[in-house]
Design a protein around this motif. Structure first.
Motif, PDB file in Angstrom:
ATOM      1  N   UNK A 145      47.974  49.125  29.989  1.00 35.78           N
ATOM      2  CA  UNK A 145      47.268  48.922  28.711  1.00 35.78           C
ATOM      3  C   UNK A 145      48.066  49.477  27.545  1.00 35.78           C
ATOM      4  N   UNK A 146      48.598  50.683  27.721  1.00 34.49           N
ATOM      5  CA  UNK A 146      49.339  51.340  26.638  1.00 34.49           C
ATOM      6  C   UNK A 146      50.599  50.550  26.289  1.00 34.49           C
ATOM      7  N   UNK A 147      51.351  50.119  27.300  1.00 34.72           N
ATOM      8  CA  UNK A 147      52.554  49.307  27.037  1.00 34.72           C
ATOM      9  C   UNK A 147      52.166  47.974  26.397  1.00 34.72           C
ATOM     10  N   UNK A 148      51.092  47.351  26.914  1.00 33.59           N
ATOM     11  CA  UNK A 148      50.642  46.067  26.363  1.00 33.59           C
ATOM     12  C   UNK A 148      50.235  46.207  24.901  1.00 33.59           C
ATOM     13  N   UNK A 205      48.020  56.434  27.522  1.00 30.06           N
ATOM     14  CA  UNK A 205      47.735  57.182  26.302  1.00 30.06           C
ATOM     15  C   UNK A 205      46.596  56.590  25.477  1.00 30.06           C
ATOM     16  N   UNK A 206      46.552  55.264  25.371  1.00 25.07           N
ATOM     17  CA  UNK A 206      45.622  54.649  24.404  1.00 25.07           C
ATOM     18  C   UNK A 206      44.444  53.906  25.038  1.00 25.07           C
ATOM     19  N   UNK A 207      44.262  54.046  26.347  1.00 24.85           N
ATOM     20  CA  UNK A 207      43.207  53.280  27.027  1.00 24.85           C
ATOM     21  C   UNK A 207      41.799  53.752  26.652  1.00 24.85           C
ATOM     22  N   UNK A 208      41.700  54.915  26.016  1.00 28.86           N
ATOM     23  CA  UNK A 208      40.401  55.392  25.538  1.00 28.86           C
ATOM     24  C   UNK A 208      39.770  54.455  24.523  1.00 28.86           C
ATOM     25  N   UNK A 209      40.549  53.504  24.001  1.00 22.80           N
ATOM     26  CA  UNK A 209      40.021  52.504  23.062  1.00 22.80           C
ATOM     27  C   UNK A 209      39.058  51.531  23.742  1.00 22.80           C
ATOM     28  N   UNK A 210      39.061  51.514  25.081  1.00 25.06           N
ATOM     29  CA  UNK A 210      38.203  50.571  25.827  1.00 25.06           C
ATOM     30  C   UNK A 210      36.932  51.251  26.326  1.00 25.06           C
ATOM     31  N   UNK A 211      35.877  50.460  26.484  1.00 27.55           N
ATOM     32  CA  UNK A 211      34.673  50.983  27.124  1.00 27.55           C
ATOM     33  C   UNK A 211      34.814  50.866  28.646  1.00 27.55           C
ATOM     34  N   UNK A 238      49.715  61.438  39.252  1.00 27.29           N
ATOM     35  CA  UNK A 238      48.827  61.966  38.199  1.00 27.29           C
ATOM     36  C   UNK A 238      48.523  60.842  37.208  1.00 27.29           C
ATOM     37  N   UNK A 239      47.275  60.738  36.789  1.00 28.17           N
ATOM     38  CA  UNK A 239      46.943  59.794  35.726  1.00 28.17           C
ATOM     39  C   UNK A 239      46.402  60.578  34.537  1.00 28.17           C
ATOM     40  N   UNK A 240      46.677  60.079  33.336  1.00 27.56           N
ATOM     41  CA  UNK A 240      46.261  60.801  32.127  1.00 27.56           C
ATOM     42  C   UNK A 240      46.076  59.840  30.958  1.00 27.56           C
ATOM     43  N   UNK A 241      45.082  60.114  30.140  1.00 24.51           N
ATOM     44  CA  UNK A 241      44.882  59.369  28.897  1.00 24.51           C
ATOM     45  C   UNK A 241      44.227  60.278  27.871  1.00 24.51           C
ATOM     46  N   UNK A 242      44.216  59.824  26.626  1.00 24.30           N
ATOM     47  CA  UNK A 242      43.683  60.627  25.519  1.00 24.30           C
ATOM     48  C   UNK A 242      42.400  59.980  24.998  1.00 24.30           C
ATOM     49  N   UNK A 243      41.425  60.809  24.667  1.00 18.64           N
ATOM     50  CA  UNK A 243      40.183  60.278  24.099  1.00 18.64           C
ATOM     51  C   UNK A 243      39.468  59.355  25.068  1.00 18.64           C
ATOM     52  N   UNK A 313      45.876  72.296  37.672  1.00 19.01           N
ATOM     53  CA  UNK A 313      47.200  72.442  37.052  1.00 19.01           C
ATOM     54  C   UNK A 313      46.955  72.656  35.565  1.00 19.01           C
ATOM     55  N   UNK A 314      47.436  73.766  35.026  1.00 14.01           N
ATOM     56  CA  UNK A 314      47.203  74.049  33.601  1.00 14.01           C
ATOM     57  C   UNK A 314      48.148  73.227  32.735  1.00 14.01           C
ATOM     58  N   UNK A 315      47.595  72.626  31.698  1.00 12.01           N
ATOM     59  CA  UNK A 315      48.379  71.832  30.749  1.00 12.01           C
ATOM     60  C   UNK A 315      47.616  71.824  29.437  1.00 12.01           C
ATOM     61  N   UNK A 316      48.143  71.096  28.484  1.00 11.48           N
ATOM     62  CA  UNK A 316      47.434  70.868  27.228  1.00 11.48           C
ATOM     63  C   UNK A 316      46.624  69.589  27.359  1.00 11.48           C
ATOM     64  N   UNK A 317      45.734  69.360  26.407  1.00  8.19           N
ATOM     65  CA  UNK A 317      44.957  68.125  26.402  1.00  8.19           C
ATOM     66  C   UNK A 317      45.722  66.965  25.820  1.00  8.19           C
TER      67      UNK A 317
END
Length: 345
Positions: A145-148, A205-211, A238-243, A313-317
């Motif tokens: 999604x992010x690349x697209x 990174x940007x998949x939070x734009x979807x419901x 590991x998978x990760x996204x924002x928002x 695993x400790x990291x930032x958000x």
């Protein structure tokens, strides 16, 4: 002889560890004076195309902060030129694409990634780091999604209007693009692991734009395929996204080892939602500019919740940003190591 620190690998698999492992997204570069000096002379693209220099940038935060992993220094769009995407990284803007996707034919015109021919500099960097590091190297890829979103919008977006309308209006083209990007990601990651990467993070990174509903229909099938194919590599995934806290349970369903959380969903709340896999995160990076007593207080809660959860695993958000002082990250790493070790005794 220096021993290899495999704490992150064991934590990712849910095994017992003596302390909570730490690494930071965007730990390489940006806030480091040594990196800024290099950037006066070279662009991001130029750094990544010089394996010795790229390995230096990747390893620098491990040496400075004593983190339990290195994250490969490269951009998420690095593989795209190999499949025929005309992409340039513009300073202060991000990836800009001059041949955006507008039709199913545009998707069919894309080629296949050949890592040895298209991204040899990435593989050479990993091979150098394999010899130099005493912690695991995390390889990575951007998710479909992010690349697209870059490929359809032509660059960064705040709304993803073109991407989302294309997704629902042109399903044939969309799913063809997901298949193409899925293949590209799998090929890229397999090559990274073969070269020496010991864990993998996929940044959506940007998949939070979807419901949730649209995620299940348009994204989850390709993510499931990607991770199923990568499981045979036998490295933590590991998978990760924002928002995207509303998608945390969807990620937990995927064949991954670790679910990365941003700061909007606490480790405790994620556990209450039924997430039992290793969790990664999730200090708000903005807090790194606050006084140390505030940082310590917030980190303490995350460490405690992580230990209670069982695997953490400790990291930032999200990523480190340029204004953060390297000394703060060094102090934070030491605090997490020491405090979590006390709790685990």
């Amino acid at each position: 002889m220096t021993t290899f620190n495999d704490t992150l690998l064991r934590a990712a698999k849910g095994e017992k560890v003596d302390h909570t492992p730490v690494w930071f997204m965007r730990q390489a570069g940006r806030s480091q004076p040594e990196y800024r000096k290099i950037k006066e002379k070279y662009s991001l693209e130029e750094i990544t195309h010089q394996p010795e220099l790229c390995a230096y940038v990747t390893k620098l935060p491990v040496d400075q902060y004593n983190t339990d992993a290195a994250i490969l220094y490269k951009d998420i769009v690095t593989p795209l030129p190999g499949i025929g995407v005309d992409v340039k990284i513009k300073a202060g803007v991000g990836p800009v694409i001059s041949n955006p996707i507008r039709s199913v034919q545009d998707v069919h015109n894309l080629g296949e990634l050949s890592p040895e021919d298209d991204i040899p500099f990435v593989l050479d960097t990993i091979k150098i780091l394999k010899e130099q590091l005493t912690v695991p190297l995390i390889g990575f890829a951007g998710a479909p999604f992010t690349l697209a979103s870059y490929m359809i919008e032509g660059g960064p977006s705040k709304s993803y209007n073109l991407t989302k309308s294309f997704m629902v209006s042109e399903p044939e083209a969309w799913f063809a693009l997901m298949d193409k990007l899925g293949d590209t990601i799998i090929t890229s990651i397999k090559a990274q692991v073969e070269a020496g990467a010991m864990a993998i993070q996929v940044f959506d990174s940007w998949v939070g734009a979807l419901n949730v509903q649209d995620y299940r229909i348009f994204i989850k099938p390709v993510m499931t395929r990607i991770f199923n194919e990568l499981r045979e590599l036998n490295v933590p995934l590991i998978t990760f996204g924002v928002g995207a806290s509303h998608l945390a349970n969807e990620w937990h369903d995927l064949p991954v080892d670790v679910v990365g959380l941003d700061w909007r969903l606490s480790i405790k709340e994620a556990g209450e939602r039924g997430l039992t896999k290793t969790l990664q995160g999730n200090l708000d990076p903005s807090l790194l500019l606050a006084d140390w007593n505030i940082i310590e207080e917030r980190a303490k809660v995350i460490v405690e919740q992580g230990v209670e959860h069982g695997s953490h695993i400790f990291n930032l958000g999200h990523g480190v940003f340029p204004e953060v002082q390297p000394a703060t990250l060094q102090k934070l790493t030491a605090f997490v190591h020491e405090y979590s070790a006390q709790l685990r005794k």
